[in-house]
Design a protein around this motif. Structure first.
Motif, PDB file in Angstrom:
ATOM      1  N   ILE A 108       0.854  -1.192   0.000  1.00 57.63           N
ATOM      2  CA  ILE A 108       0.000   0.000   0.000  1.00 57.63           C
ATOM      3  C   ILE A 108       0.893   1.246   0.000  1.00 57.63           C
ATOM      4  O   ILE A 108       1.803   1.377   0.825  1.00 57.63           O
ATOM      5  CB  ILE A 108      -0.918   0.019   1.245  1.00 57.63           C
ATOM      6  N   ASP A 109       0.598   2.140  -0.929  1.00 56.36           N
ATOM      7  CA  ASP A 109       1.358   3.375  -1.049  1.00 56.36           C
ATOM      8  C   ASP A 109       0.725   4.423  -0.121  1.00 56.36           C
ATOM      9  O   ASP A 109      -0.427   4.795  -0.320  1.00 56.36           O
ATOM     10  CB  ASP A 109       1.270   3.814  -2.528  1.00 56.36           C
ATOM     11  N   ARG A 110       1.466   4.876   0.891  1.00 58.56           N
ATOM     12  CA  ARG A 110       0.866   5.806   1.853  1.00 58.56           C
ATOM     13  C   ARG A 110       0.307   7.057   1.170  1.00 58.56           C
ATOM     14  O   ARG A 110      -0.695   7.606   1.600  1.00 58.56           O
ATOM     15  CB  ARG A 110       1.864   6.220   2.951  1.00 58.56           C
ATOM     16  N   SER A 111       0.965   7.483   0.097  1.00 54.97           N
ATOM     17  CA  SER A 111       0.495   8.717  -0.544  1.00 54.97           C
ATOM     18  C   SER A 111      -0.864   8.523  -1.221  1.00 54.97           C
ATOM     19  O   SER A 111      -1.507   9.478  -1.609  1.00 54.97           O
ATOM     20  CB  SER A 111       1.527   9.221  -1.557  1.00 54.97           C
ATOM     21  N   GLN A 112      -1.301   7.263  -1.338  1.00 59.83           N
ATOM     22  CA  GLN A 112      -2.595   6.984  -1.972  1.00 59.83           C
ATOM     23  C   GLN A 112      -3.709   6.739  -0.962  1.00 59.83           C
ATOM     24  O   GLN A 112      -4.846   6.498  -1.333  1.00 59.83           O
ATOM     25  CB  GLN A 112      -2.484   5.762  -2.893  1.00 59.83           C
ATOM     26  N   VAL A 113      -3.364   6.724   0.328  1.00 60.78           N
ATOM     27  CA  VAL A 113      -4.406   6.492   1.335  1.00 60.78           C
ATOM     28  C   VAL A 113      -4.658   7.775   2.122  1.00 60.78           C
ATOM     29  O   VAL A 113      -3.809   8.677   2.157  1.00 60.78           O
ATOM     30  CB  VAL A 113      -4.064   5.328   2.313  1.00 60.78           C
ATOM     31  N   TYR A 114      -5.826   7.844   2.732  1.00 57.81           N
ATOM     32  CA  TYR A 114      -6.167   8.993   3.568  1.00 57.81           C
ATOM     33  C   TYR A 114      -5.925   8.568   5.015  1.00 57.81           C
ATOM     34  O   TYR A 114      -6.426   7.537   5.460  1.00 57.81           O
ATOM     35  CB  TYR A 114      -7.630   9.391   3.349  1.00 57.81           C
ATOM     36  N   VAL A 115      -5.129   9.349   5.738  1.00 59.94           N
ATOM     37  CA  VAL A 115      -4.737   8.990   7.108  1.00 59.94           C
ATOM     38  C   VAL A 115      -5.286  10.025   8.076  1.00 59.94           C
ATOM     39  O   VAL A 115      -5.074  11.231   7.894  1.00 59.94           O
ATOM     40  CB  VAL A 115      -3.187   8.941   7.220  1.00 59.94           C
ATOM     41  N   THR A 116      -5.984   9.563   9.101  1.00 64.74           N
ATOM     42  CA  THR A 116      -6.548  10.509  10.064  1.00 64.74           C
ATOM     43  C   THR A 116      -6.632   9.877  11.450  1.00 64.74           C
ATOM     44  O   THR A 116      -6.152   8.762  11.661  1.00 64.74           O
ATOM     45  CB  THR A 116      -7.915  11.032   9.560  1.00 64.74           C
ATOM     46  N   ASN A 117      -7.244  10.592  12.361  1.00 67.16           N
ATOM     47  CA  ASN A 117      -7.401  10.121  13.738  1.00 67.16           C
ATOM     48  C   ASN A 117      -8.829  10.347  14.216  1.00 67.16           C
ATOM     49  O   ASN A 117      -9.516  11.269  13.746  1.00 67.16           O
ATOM     50  CB  ASN A 117      -6.444  10.896  14.663  1.00 67.16           C
ATOM     51  N   ALA A 118      -9.236   9.539  15.200  1.00 69.86           N
ATOM     52  CA  ALA A 118     -10.571   9.697  15.788  1.00 69.86           C
ATOM     53  C   ALA A 118     -10.677  11.031  16.532  1.00 69.86           C
ATOM     54  O   ALA A 118     -11.705  11.688  16.508  1.00 69.86           O
ATOM     55  CB  ALA A 118     -10.856   8.534  16.741  1.00 69.86           C
ATOM     56  N   VAL A 119      -9.598  11.402  17.200  1.00 68.24           N
ATOM     57  CA  VAL A 119      -9.538  12.662  17.959  1.00 68.24           C
ATOM     58  C   VAL A 119      -8.423  13.507  17.361  1.00 68.24           C
ATOM     59  O   VAL A 119      -7.337  12.994  17.089  1.00 68.24           O
ATOM     60  CB  VAL A 119      -9.293  12.369  19.458  1.00 68.24           C
ATOM     61  N   LYS A 120      -8.693  14.789  17.173  1.00 74.33           N
ATOM     62  CA  LYS A 120      -7.757  15.580  16.374  1.00 74.33           C
ATOM     63  C   LYS A 120      -6.889  16.566  17.168  1.00 74.33           C
ATOM     64  O   LYS A 120      -6.168  17.372  16.584  1.00 74.33           O
ATOM     65  CB  LYS A 120      -8.529  16.252  15.235  1.00 74.33           C
ATOM     66  N   HIS A 121      -6.981  16.471  18.481  1.00 73.93           N
ATOM     67  CA  HIS A 121      -6.033  17.222  19.313  1.00 73.93           C
ATOM     68  C   HIS A 121      -5.263  16.243  20.209  1.00 73.93           C
ATOM     69  O   HIS A 121      -5.822  15.247  20.665  1.00 73.93           O
ATOM     70  CB  HIS A 121      -6.759  18.236  20.212  1.00 73.93           C
ATOM     71  N   PHE A 122      -4.031  16.560  20.460  1.00 74.64           N
ATOM     72  CA  PHE A 122      -3.159  15.744  21.318  1.00 74.64           C
ATOM     73  C   PHE A 122      -3.575  15.929  22.775  1.00 74.64           C
ATOM     74  O   PHE A 122      -3.586  17.046  23.283  1.00 74.64           O
ATOM     75  CB  PHE A 122      -1.716  16.213  21.104  1.00 74.64           C
ATOM     76  N   LYS A 123      -3.914  14.823  23.426  1.00 74.12           N
ATOM     77  CA  LYS A 123      -4.241  14.886  24.859  1.00 74.12           C
ATOM     78  C   LYS A 123      -3.021  14.417  25.647  1.00 74.12           C
ATOM     79  O   LYS A 123      -2.547  13.292  25.440  1.00 74.12           O
ATOM     80  CB  LYS A 123      -5.440  13.979  25.161  1.00 74.12           C
ATOM     81  N   TRP A 124      -2.553  15.249  26.516  1.00 73.51           N
ATOM     82  CA  TRP A 124      -1.326  14.902  27.237  1.00 73.51           C
ATOM     83  C   TRP A 124      -1.323  15.504  28.636  1.00 73.51           C
ATOM     84  O   TRP A 124      -2.082  16.418  28.945  1.00 73.51           O
ATOM     85  CB  TRP A 124      -0.105  15.389  26.465  1.00 73.51           C
ATOM     86  N   GLU A 125      -0.394  14.946  29.435  1.00 69.01           N
ATOM     87  CA  GLU A 125      -0.166  15.470  30.788  1.00 69.01           C
ATOM     88  C   GLU A 125       1.326  15.689  30.961  1.00 69.01           C
ATOM     89  O   GLU A 125       2.120  14.907  30.437  1.00 69.01           O
ATOM     90  CB  GLU A 125      -0.597  14.411  31.807  1.00 69.01           C
ATOM     91  N   PRO A 126       1.699  16.736  31.688  1.00 75.50           N
ATOM     92  CA  PRO A 126       3.140  16.946  31.884  1.00 75.50           C
ATOM     93  C   PRO A 126       3.729  15.936  32.866  1.00 75.50           C
ATOM     94  O   PRO A 126       3.080  15.582  33.848  1.00 75.50           O
ATOM     95  CB  PRO A 126       3.209  18.369  32.464  1.00 75.50           C
ATOM     96  N   ARG A 127       4.908  15.441  32.534  1.00 83.13           N
ATOM     97  CA  ARG A 127       5.695  14.669  33.505  1.00 83.13           C
ATOM     98  C   ARG A 127       7.124  15.170  33.381  1.00 83.13           C
ATOM     99  O   ARG A 127       7.823  14.851  32.426  1.00 83.13           O
ATOM    100  CB  ARG A 127       5.599  13.165  33.243  1.00 83.13           C
ATOM    101  N   GLY A 128       7.510  16.014  34.304  1.00 85.55           N
ATOM    102  CA  GLY A 128       8.782  16.713  34.162  1.00 85.55           C
ATOM    103  C   GLY A 128       8.694  17.572  32.912  1.00 85.55           C
ATOM    104  O   GLY A 128       7.734  18.316  32.723  1.00 85.55           O
TER     105      GLY A 128
END
Ligand code: URA
Length: 213
Positions: free
Chosen positions: A88-108
């Protein structure tokens, strides 16, 4: 810091258009859940509108949040390798995510990935629906539990259903598989190799299904 369950004032309302660029632009202003406050930017999907396969992950990670593009970090590199091996050629597929913002917590100094909850997933779903409506892929590949549960609901189990061709309200044909980051978390090289091969097998099944008339 905002609470996870604060009231969301402005639901996601993608414009009724067939232009991915217009929907992407609208998504950059999304405040439908609190995740936008900590993330650098919305990471919308990318790939051709004519793609027959749409790959859906969980949410952007640290690298994606900075780059503004999905699957460009370590999990993305492994996914690219598996795609290539599956033909599969990545440039031929559509790539996305269910959630479109990064959810994170600080650790140091580090930003630690946190799994999105069901309200955050639901708040973001209109963007994924818009992507599916516009791209109309022949097959959606849900990678990992978050993507699969976004599509099939909370009782869906990837372990039980992986590699099968299924149908959903979101898209007529869906195949669920593991998330590429789960390969990076394998305890040893042998299991990493084994899981990687199974992932490539699922991608080959996806390619076959998307190539059928
Ligand atoms: N993991 C995901 O689910 N999506 C990305 O874009 C990167 C890592």
């Amino acid at each position: 810091m905002p609470k996870d369950d604060e009231e969301y004032a402005r639901p996601a309302r993608p414009p009724d258009t067939s232009s991915l660029a217009e929907v992407r632009e609208a998504s950059s202003e999304c405040t439908a859940c609190h995740l936008y406050k900590r993330a650098t930017q919305t990471v919308f999907g990318e790939g051709p509108k004519s793609a027959s396969i749409m790959l859906v992950g969980e949410q952007p990670g640290d690298y994606e949040d900075v780059a503004g593009r999905p699957f460009v970090g370590p999990a993305g590199k492994l996914m690219d390798q598996a795609l290539e091996e599956a033909g599969i050629d990545r440039s031929q597929v559509y790539v996305t995510n269910a959630v479109k913002h990064f959810k994170w917590e600080p650790r140091g100094k580090r930003r630690i990935h946190k799994k999105p909850n069901s309200r955050e997933i639901a708040a973001c779903r209109p963007w994924l629906e818009a992507e599916v409506r516009i791209v109309k892929p022949k097959l959606v590949v849900a990678m990992g539990a978050t993507a699969a549960q976004t599509i099939f609901g909370p009782t869906f189990r990837v372990t039980r259903e992986r590699g099968k061709l299924l149908s959903s309200k979101l898209a007529p044909r869906v195949l669920a598989t593991v998330h590429p980051s789960s390969l990076l978390r394998q305890p040893d090289e042998a299991s990493r190799q084994r899981e990687y091969k199974l992932f490539v097998t699922d991608l080959r099944t996806a390619l076959r299904a998307a190539s059928e008339e």
